[in-house]
Design an enzyme around this catalytic site. Structure first.
Site, PDB file in Angstrom:
ATOM      1  N   ILE A  15       0.812  -1.217   0.000  1.00 20.78           N
ATOM      2  CA  ILE A  15       0.000   0.000   0.000  1.00 20.78           C
ATOM      3  C   ILE A  15       0.846   1.268   0.000  1.00 20.78           C
ATOM      4  O   ILE A  15       0.395   2.337  -0.407  1.00 20.78           O
ATOM      5  CB  ILE A  15      -0.995   0.015   1.184  1.00 20.78           C
ATOM      6  CG1 ILE A  15      -2.050   1.112   0.967  1.00 20.78           C
ATOM      7  CG2 ILE A  15      -0.259   0.184   2.507  1.00 20.78           C
ATOM      8  CD1 ILE A  15      -3.228   1.056   1.882  1.00 20.78           C
ATOM      9  N   SER A  36      12.494  -1.676   7.236  1.00 17.04           N
ATOM     10  CA  SER A  36      12.131  -3.046   6.907  1.00 17.04           C
ATOM     11  C   SER A  36      12.744  -3.932   7.987  1.00 17.04           C
ATOM     12  O   SER A  36      13.343  -3.426   8.947  1.00 17.04           O
ATOM     13  CB  SER A  36      12.680  -3.409   5.520  1.00 17.04           C
ATOM     14  OG  SER A  36      12.341  -4.741   5.185  1.00 17.04           O
ATOM     15  N   ARG A  37      12.601  -5.241   7.852  1.00 13.62           N
ATOM     16  CA  ARG A  37      13.257  -6.144   8.807  1.00 13.62           C
ATOM     17  C   ARG A  37      14.596  -6.625   8.267  1.00 13.62           C
ATOM     18  O   ARG A  37      15.247  -7.478   8.865  1.00 13.62           O
ATOM     19  CB  ARG A  37      12.346  -7.343   9.093  1.00 13.62           C
ATOM     20  CG  ARG A  37      11.107  -6.992   9.907  1.00 13.62           C
ATOM     21  CD  ARG A  37      10.136  -8.133   9.984  1.00 13.62           C
ATOM     22  NE  ARG A  37       9.605  -8.485   8.663  1.00 13.62           N
ATOM     23  CZ  ARG A  37       8.770  -9.484   8.427  1.00 13.62           C
ATOM     24  NH1 ARG A  37       8.389 -10.252   9.424  1.00 13.62           N
ATOM     25  NH2 ARG A  37       8.339  -9.731   7.219  1.00 13.62           N
ATOM     26  N   TYR A  58      12.334  -1.874  12.715  1.00 16.53           N
ATOM     27  CA  TYR A  58      11.368  -0.839  13.051  1.00 16.53           C
ATOM     28  C   TYR A  58      11.846  -0.038  14.260  1.00 16.53           C
ATOM     29  O   TYR A  58      11.675   1.180  14.326  1.00 16.53           O
ATOM     30  CB  TYR A  58       9.991  -1.460  13.334  1.00 16.53           C
ATOM     31  CG  TYR A  58       9.516  -2.420  12.266  1.00 16.53           C
ATOM     32  CD1 TYR A  58       9.800  -2.186  10.913  1.00 16.53           C
ATOM     33  CD2 TYR A  58       8.798  -3.575  12.583  1.00 16.53           C
ATOM     34  CE1 TYR A  58       9.369  -3.067   9.926  1.00 16.53           C
ATOM     35  CE2 TYR A  58       8.371  -4.455  11.602  1.00 16.53           C
ATOM     36  CZ  TYR A  58       8.659  -4.206  10.278  1.00 16.53           C
ATOM     37  OH  TYR A  58       8.255  -5.077   9.319  1.00 16.53           O
ATOM     38  N   LEU A  74       2.002  -2.072   8.504  1.00 15.86           N
ATOM     39  CA  LEU A  74       2.248  -3.479   8.840  1.00 15.86           C
ATOM     40  C   LEU A  74       0.974  -4.307   8.694  1.00 15.86           C
ATOM     41  O   LEU A  74      -0.119  -3.758   8.549  1.00 15.86           O
ATOM     42  CB  LEU A  74       2.742  -3.564  10.292  1.00 15.86           C
ATOM     43  CG  LEU A  74       4.134  -2.998  10.568  1.00 15.86           C
ATOM     44  CD1 LEU A  74       4.309  -2.766  12.066  1.00 15.86           C
ATOM     45  CD2 LEU A  74       5.211  -3.938  10.043  1.00 15.86           C
ATOM     46  N   HIS A  79      -0.860  -3.803  14.075  1.00 17.11           N
ATOM     47  CA  HIS A  79      -1.173  -2.371  14.099  1.00 17.11           C
ATOM     48  C   HIS A  79      -1.140  -1.775  15.501  1.00 17.11           C
ATOM     49  O   HIS A  79      -0.510  -0.739  15.735  1.00 17.11           O
ATOM     50  CB  HIS A  79      -2.538  -2.112  13.458  1.00 17.11           C
ATOM     51  CG  HIS A  79      -2.525  -2.232  11.976  1.00 17.11           C
ATOM     52  ND1 HIS A  79      -3.674  -2.138  11.209  1.00 17.11           N
ATOM     53  CD2 HIS A  79      -1.514  -2.422  11.096  1.00 17.11           C
ATOM     54  CE1 HIS A  79      -3.353  -2.270   9.928  1.00 17.11           C
ATOM     55  NE2 HIS A  79      -2.066  -2.453   9.843  1.00 17.11           N
ATOM     56  N   LYS A  97      -5.647   1.370   8.140  1.00 15.89           N
ATOM     57  CA  LYS A  97      -6.846   0.644   8.553  1.00 15.89           C
ATOM     58  C   LYS A  97      -6.706  -0.822   8.187  1.00 15.89           C
ATOM     59  O   LYS A  97      -5.898  -1.142   7.333  1.00 15.89           O
ATOM     60  CB  LYS A  97      -8.096   1.258   7.922  1.00 15.89           C
ATOM     61  CG  LYS A  97      -8.052   1.640   6.454  1.00 15.89           C
ATOM     62  CD  LYS A  97      -7.766   0.666   5.364  1.00 15.89           C
ATOM     63  CE  LYS A  97      -8.365  -0.653   5.256  1.00 15.89           C
ATOM     64  NZ  LYS A  97      -7.703  -1.493   4.215  1.00 15.89           N
ATOM     65  N   ARG A 165      -3.598 -11.193   2.885  1.00 15.83           N
ATOM     66  CA  ARG A 165      -4.983 -10.787   3.121  1.00 15.83           C
ATOM     67  C   ARG A 165      -5.923 -11.981   3.276  1.00 15.83           C
ATOM     68  O   ARG A 165      -7.087 -11.809   3.652  1.00 15.83           O
ATOM     69  CB  ARG A 165      -5.459  -9.869   1.990  1.00 15.83           C
ATOM     70  CG  ARG A 165      -4.795  -8.497   2.043  1.00 15.83           C
ATOM     71  CD  ARG A 165      -5.216  -7.614   0.899  1.00 15.83           C
ATOM     72  NE  ARG A 165      -4.609  -8.013  -0.370  1.00 15.83           N
ATOM     73  CZ  ARG A 165      -4.814  -7.386  -1.519  1.00 15.83           C
ATOM     74  NH1 ARG A 165      -5.628  -6.353  -1.580  1.00 15.83           N
ATOM     75  NH2 ARG A 165      -4.223  -7.782  -2.623  1.00 15.83           N
ATOM     76  N   ASP A 177     -10.321  -6.387   5.564  1.00 20.12           N
ATOM     77  CA  ASP A 177      -9.573  -5.761   4.475  1.00 20.12           C
ATOM     78  C   ASP A 177     -10.367  -4.690   3.751  1.00 20.12           C
ATOM     79  O   ASP A 177      -9.919  -3.550   3.615  1.00 20.12           O
ATOM     80  CB  ASP A 177      -9.101  -6.829   3.482  1.00 20.12           C
ATOM     81  CG  ASP A 177      -8.173  -6.261   2.428  1.00 20.12           C
ATOM     82  OD1 ASP A 177      -7.341  -5.397   2.758  1.00 20.12           O
ATOM     83  OD2 ASP A 177      -8.277  -6.669   1.254  1.00 20.12           O
TER      84      ASP A 177
END
Length: 324
Positions: A15, A36-37, A58, A74, A79, A97, A165, A177
């Site tokens: 997104i 990022s990780r 993060y 994330l 969240h 969201k 998702r 979603d």
């Protein structure tokens, strides 16, 4: 004008591609960092999107004292956790969201924001668009008479069972979603629901692939919605009153902003200029941080949204009407 707010992005989620152009275009937003990780991924992403700083975790981004605000994209299940961590690190937070369907978790996050003196907002970008604001104004002013019913739709086709998702472990599924938009749109016009009924088809991955819902609001207003990850692309929002109806063909993306007011056998088309909703939500937060405006979406909206989602989910899984 106050100087731009320095922003960072937590996650390299898909997104972001919709959010970053608006951030770069806005004089109120200075997007300086992404986390990022993995350092190599962060470096590659920062180079692609022309972001100055790339962090391999993060926490490392949150430790940057120059970053004032973060946008969190994330997976749904992370969240609340990372919103709270970000707030405690002294950052203002715009969280993608759906924030959560657990009202207690949402309250806890906003309690943290209040305690540390930082702002927190759920990123429903369509709410910031002039199309949405004008539609709400028209309904409130009686353009369709007394509100009787809201009808909301959002669906698309996704059959990759490994897609995030469609995974239960990260709070995926149609209701979370895209259904969150239909619930938000219903609440936009009708307020907070009193009762919820939900029906779902839980697909092969265990998430809801199709979800239909009915919400009962004060004043005898009813909302009907459907959403799905296993249906064609559809997106509509309609408010029907005692004297007419208001119809949005593109309510969530707002790419072709047109409001149709249908009364007495005639259709009035209200066309608006396209505006980047993602840029508007970043600017709303940036203005609020600088004391130049209020947050459009705060605690009350996020908690109301979570209560509605929780009630619908409970209704669909238990087969009962849920009172809120």
């Amino acid at each position: 004008m106050a100087h731009a707010v320095k922003w960072g992005i937590i996650s390299t989620a898909n997104i972001n591609r919709l959010v970053i152009p608006g951030a770069h275009a806005s004089p109120k937003v200075d997007l300086v960092a992404v986390a990022s990780r993995d350092q190599a991924r962060a470096d590659e992403y920062a180079k692609k999107w022309e972001i100055e700083r790339a962090y391999a975790s993060y926490d490392a981004l949150l430790a940057d004292p120059e970053i004032e605000a973060v946008y969190i994209s994330l997976p749904n299940s992370l969240h609340v956790e990372w919103s709270i961590k970000s707030l405690e690190a002294g950052k203002h937070v715009l969280c993608e969201k759906p924030f959560s369907r657990d009202p207690a978790d949402v309250e806890a996050a906003f309690d943290t924001a209040d305690r540390v003196g930082r702002l927190l907002s759920e990123a429903f970008m369509y709410r910031h668009n002039p199309q949405t604001k004008r539609a709400k104004q028209l309904v409130d002013e009686g353009a369709i008479g007394e509100l009787r019913l809201v009808r909301a739709v959002f669906s698309y086709s996704l059959y990759d069972e490994d897609n995030i998702r469609l995974r239960t472990d990260v709070d995926g599924g149609a209701l979370m979603d895209v259904g969150c938009y239909t619930v938000s749109g219903s609440r936009l016009f009708a307020g907070e629901p009193e009762r919820a009924d939900g029906e779902a088809w839980f697909g092969p991955t265990g998430t809801d692939w199709v979800f239909g819902g009915l919400l009962r609001f004060p004043g005898n207003v009813v909302a009907l919605f459907d959403c799905g990850t296993a249906m064609p692309e559809r997106d509509e929002l309609e408010a029907i009153g005692s004297e007419g109806s208001l119809f949005l063909d593109d309510p969530w993306h707002c790419r072709v902003p047109v409001i149709e007011v249908r009364r007495d056998g005639e259709v009035e088309r209200i066309e608006l200029e396209p505006v980047d909703s993602y840029r508007l939500e970043l600017e709303n937060m940036s203005d609020a941080i600088r004391g130049e405006g209020g947050l459009l979406l705060g605690r009350d909206d996020a908690v109301g949204q979570a209560r509605s989602l929780e009630a619908l989910h409970e209704s669909a899984t238990k087969g009962t009407t849920v009172s809120l």
